[in-house]
Design a protein around this motif. Sequence first.
Motif, short mmCIF file in Angstrom:
data_model
loop_
_atom_site.label_atom_id
_atom_site.label_comp_id
_atom_site.label_asym_id
_atom_site.label_seq_id
_atom_site.Cartn_x
_atom_site.Cartn_y
_atom_site.Cartn_z
N LEU A 81 -39.96 60.55 13.67
CA LEU A 81 -39.23 61.35 14.36
C LEU A 81 -37.73 60.94 14.46
N VAL A 84 -36.36 62.96 11.88
CA VAL A 84 -35.81 64.52 12.25
C VAL A 84 -34.61 64.55 12.98
N ASP A 132 -41.13 70.23 9.63
CA ASP A 132 -40.52 69.34 8.68
C ASP A 132 -40.81 69.04 7.36
N ARG A 181 -35.16 61.89 0.87
CA ARG A 181 -35.06 63.06 1.64
C ARG A 181 -34.13 63.01 2.69
N VAL A 213 -44.55 68.57 19.13
CA VAL A 213 -44.29 67.32 18.17
C VAL A 213 -44.71 67.88 16.68
N TYR A 242 -42.95 70.40 15.20
CA TYR A 242 -41.81 70.19 14.42
C TYR A 242 -42.32 69.46 13.22
N GLU A 243 -43.05 68.18 13.41
CA GLU A 243 -43.46 67.56 12.10
C GLU A 243 -43.76 68.38 11.12
N ILE A 288 -37.43 65.05 20.82
CA ILE A 288 -37.50 66.09 19.80
C ILE A 288 -37.87 67.32 20.71
#
Lengths: 376, 1088
Positions: B101, B104, A114, B141, A107, A110-111, B71
């Motif tokens: 999240l 995302v 991003d 964004r 996580v 991934y954050e 995720i």
Amino acid sequence: MIHSLFIINPSGDVFMEKHWKSVISRSVCDYFFDHQRKASSPEDIPPVIATPHHYLISVYRSSMFFVAVCTTEVAPLFVVEFLHRVVDTFEDYFSECTESIIKEHYVVVYELLDEMLDNGFPLATESNILKELIKPPNILRTIANTVTGKSNVSSTLPSGQLSNIPWRRTGVKYTNNEAYFDMIEEVDAIIDKSGSTVCAEIQGYIDCCIKLSGMPDLSLSFVNPRLFDDVSFHPCVRFKRWESERVLSFIPPDGNFRLMSYHIGSQSIVAIPVYVRHSLCLRESGSGGRLDITLGPKQTLGRTIENVVLEIPMPKSVLNCGLVTNQGKYTFDPVSKLLVWEVGRIDVTKLPNIRGTISLQSGSPPVEANPSINVS
Amino acid sequence: MYAPGVNSSTTLSSSSSYNNDRPPSAEAVEVATDPASGGFFNSDYKKHDDLKQMLDSNKDNLKLEAMKRIIGMVAKGREASDLFPAVVKNVVSKNIEVKKLVYVYLVRYAEEQQDLALLSISTFQRALKDPNQLIRASALRVLSSIRVTMIVPIVMLAIKDAAADMSPYVRKTAAHAIPKLYSLDQDQKEELIQVLEKLLYDKTTLVVGSAVMAFEEVCPERIDLIHKNFRKLCSLLVDVDEWGQVVIINMLTRYARSQFTDPNLQDVDEDEESKRPFYEDENEVDEEQQEKRAPTLDPDHRLLLRSAKPLLQSRNAAVVLSVAQLYHHTAPRSEVHQVAKAMIRLLRSHREVQDIVLTSIAATATRRKVMFEPFLKSFFVRSSDATHIKLLKLEILTSLATESSVGIILRELQTYVAAHDPPFVAAAIQAIGRCASNIKEVTDTCLNGLVSLLSNKDQAVVAESVVVIKKLLQTQPSAHREIIIQMAKLVDSVTVPQARASILWLLGEYSERVPKIAPDVLRKMAKTFTSEEDIVKLQVMTLAVKLCLTNPKQTKLLCQYVLQLAKYDQNYDLRDRARFLRHIIFPADAESGGPTRLSKQAKKIFLAPKPAPVPESHFKDREQFQLGSLSHYINTKANGYQELPPFPLEAPDPKARDVETEPQVMEQAPLFTAKKVSSKKDSKFYSDTESPDESEEDENSSDEDDDDDEEEEDSSSDKDEEEDDNEDEESSGLEEKLPKKVVKSNAKPKSDEEEEEDESDEDDSSSESVSDSDSEDESSEPSSVPKKQTRNAKPAKESTPVVKPKSNLDLLLDLDDVSPAFTPIMTPSLGGFLTPMSTPSSQVKTQLFPDIQPASAVISPNTTSELLNKINSSGLEIKYRFTRSPHLYSPSMASAELTFHNHGPDELTDIRVGEKPTSGGVSIHDFAPIPSLSPGSSLMGTIGVDFADSTQPVNFEIKIGSDRTYPVALKVPVGEVIRAVTMSEELFLKQQGGLRGMNENTAKLSLTKPCSDLKSLTNKILTVANLGVIPNSDSSTLRFAAQTLSSKSTVLVSLLSSDNQNLTITVNCEKMVIGSMLITQLKACLAD
């Protein structure tokens, strides 16, 4: 710019993918695997692979491949440098970057990904800013978060992002103000058979761990700054001041970072601290080979040499080694054919020595050249 | 936290959520919390039910857990799109991490679920108005990342709003959103370019990098948008983030190629000559000297090169390489080699970086050998290098080889031949061949070496050597009969087809030299023909035909036999070739009509002298691509590659780049207009110059930084306030302003206005700007001066949201959020630190005389005096020099730079100020004590002295260690107890009127040699005294102003010339002593 990122483990599994624009199927990695199969070692895979519609730019770190997919013209070094920065950030966050760690913290990973790229263009890559946006995981915080219901993600914009010193976060407070500096110097030398130096150069780094409150402005001066004629700096260093006065003046980021690195080229004379006396004879009357290596100090200015490691990549036909050392331990890996001798400290009175026989595969073609010896 | 009511209202009718039928009960949630229960997962039909359940719960931590798992699925590339409805409704979640999240996830799947994605849009529209800039930015964004064509108009509006946002972070996001929208809908291009144009004008370092990136993606052909921003981009370059730097430099390279003429067209020879000496002391070479070297270079072109150069020291390899390619493509030939050292440094970086840099070097080295010659040894191969790196290094080594260096290179190559890596060994042998054919002196040595390799144990080595020898022999076949014989013998042993083919070809070509051997070899080959590789078969045929022509008696039958075999070969190439050869050689076979015309010429056809192959670097043809680009690396045109245009023969109008002042004015520092127009333009220029005086100022300012931060903070926040007041006034004055809500900085509106004016009358932009600054004096001066001095603080200040009275409430609220950013940031980055910080003094004075502004010294004298002699003090020498920048401790102090040098044999410890005067208003602010000074080294320090407006030497003591004390006297020239100020001409005359009589000193003076222009005297005067230049309408008069440091009394100097030789100097000053001393000084300096 960067369209997608695939992280691939040594066995060829794509275990993480991230897309910044529309999704690209992971089948694009097949081109990469083709090259991987062709290459004799992971190091030999070309960093840029052109496929009919995409360009794969990859880096190999901690035995993982980070493959970025681009569709249009982009400076390849830009992508390579960015990918390395990604890995550096992971190392900074999780203290090491391995497959299992990435999987465990997917996580956060991934954050981070991003946050670091927007539409394929780098957005925030300074570790100080990222750490304010996404808190690095640690046990204490995990417990605190479960209790208080707080999260790892910050809701306000890190002030550093807006300032002119994006590398430092504001409002730093420490009870003990400390600053540590590590000087690391690496000597690269090529020495020919007769023992004379063909070329030698020094690569040095100054790594810092700075824990100071507020906005410290530091200057670092050197006794003989003229030695540094080829340097590169962290963005925090005031370049003009260096040019005029040869003083490093900077407002440091918080935490660990590399302040500067320098390179002393092959033009200048470099003293090499050790010498190796070797006699290596493979294929001696059927039985195998003989090896005798002695290490000794050289031009050390009275300092002792520690943590010496000797590596010899043996030819393919070597089966095993039966060696005796008078100091340290040696290992021989029959798969990679690598002989490693961990010498440790060099004692001037009793020079470290390794000797013994090497057993060769019978009937193998004669070894045409002697292996090179790496000392570190 | 989160009422269930809200939850159900936001779910709307969204899908057949499990939850709608049965509201979440505590038990259901409990079951679901156990994520480890694998049973749920495995059953296919309801595999995500537990996740949906968790998402619908009203507990944040459950949602978070569910989102994390989702995720995880996305990250592994597993399909998770069926959860879309359940996830999307959580977009309203209050929990920031859940929200993130969800974002995302949304960005990943919105494209596939367009209709459902629309449900989330209203949330983003609301968030776009949020007072928190982070939320505004992230909403934009995500909104722009949702690739749904239906929302294009909404995104367009959002981008337009965000581009005018007061937060630079939001504007940056807007810049990022532009290419996203463009890729979604190309029809929006025109409108997007308009927004982009506005963003390109932005002066925040945060924004420009992204704006240029968007420019490159959307409209790289609109080079006209860059004109007005060119100088700004150059000067901001060092402060932009690394990634932005790469993009900007690459874009500017293209710009330079289209806007400037080729610097290498003229004076090529001169450049070559001056190459060496300049290289060594490159850092010392100041700007003027550089101008001299390349007199034809456009000042803007020079500006670009100069501002990019410090970036060679960047830690980011991509930045270094982009600067390198800028120099490679646009710099005068004599300067390109400056980048070599930095490129070599990159070779110690990661493998991938090495590979790309080496590719660039290899391509450069084919054209610029000299550049990398000094670094030859850096390209020596290490055993630990990867194979492709080794090959690149070999390539470079061979292209660098010259008569002088070839020896050492060959020695290396010899070692490489013994390596373990077969492709590398082959390449090394080829490299020897290339060296041999390129450098005539070593051809024979190389050939001998290669021949000795023929007896090597390794087949591959032998084969490769054969191929290389074949090529070499072609260049000079005359005297190498033995080699050919030796090679002919190898046919029996060598098995590598390439090598066999080479030997056969050689024998055929030079068969007359070995008349006995060749037919024999052919005989052997005919025997084994069927088992050979295709390539060998082809050569057997060639050999047969050639021999048949030269020696038909012995070989005709053999030849026929071979051709017959080939006729029935499996390979159609061979069959074709056989048919073709047969008809030329044996035409009689086909028809009995005797030799045809072709067969008569057969000898000429087959035994024609053939040109020897010229071994060339395969990097030679890459020149067409921009160095360091993807296309360059893969040597094919990549998608979206922008061609580098050739230099124009005639430069397009450089006026297009003029924004405020003429470039001429910028280039020469101490002139009237340049001084007066104290605008940001000026300050930027300063940050880039490398003249020594500025570095002094800088050193000073950073010393101040060290001293105390607190004061700095106070002062600058005060300044902010001032600035705010100012802006309110100013902006209310500008009536025809665009309906922009926010003024970002005082500089902004001004430049906008000027740009408008610029377009209308571009011709006399300089006079326009002068008058502009005059008219705006009242309002803009107080802030523009600190502005000029603190370029570093600028971005921070610009982010200061200055709200106009009519701005809406939301924006006002935002102030709270931004406040942390207010902390004055004084750090300079790479190049920015040169400019002195603003000091409290500016503030004090502004209050005293609102119209008199402190100005920074134009010139800081280089004259040093001795404070402590080394003989008196057993080795310590102290020199001092006045830097003319205000001392931080008190504005009434002059700061002097001290240079400590230890000439003695011993280390000196604890050097500090001892007793100092306390009476008479004189005070001293000590330099930072020096703990130790080793022999032979020197150190700098800064001391602040308040001379109380007298020129009496100040006596104090320097202490070394515990027992040594030396009295010293610091003498001050009268020119240093005053500080430069600026004021308007009217004010000057008014003040002068008030200082007549006793306060006026006049002197007449005739110059030894007549000067054509009064202005040329300015420099002389400014060297002697710290004076500020007053703008002037009358060319026969020069006016200067200053204030004394302590009492702030005005000092006015005017210089009047009746003709070119006779001058009248007038000094008006309240302090009569100062006045008279100053006039004596000025007279003395002008006289000689």
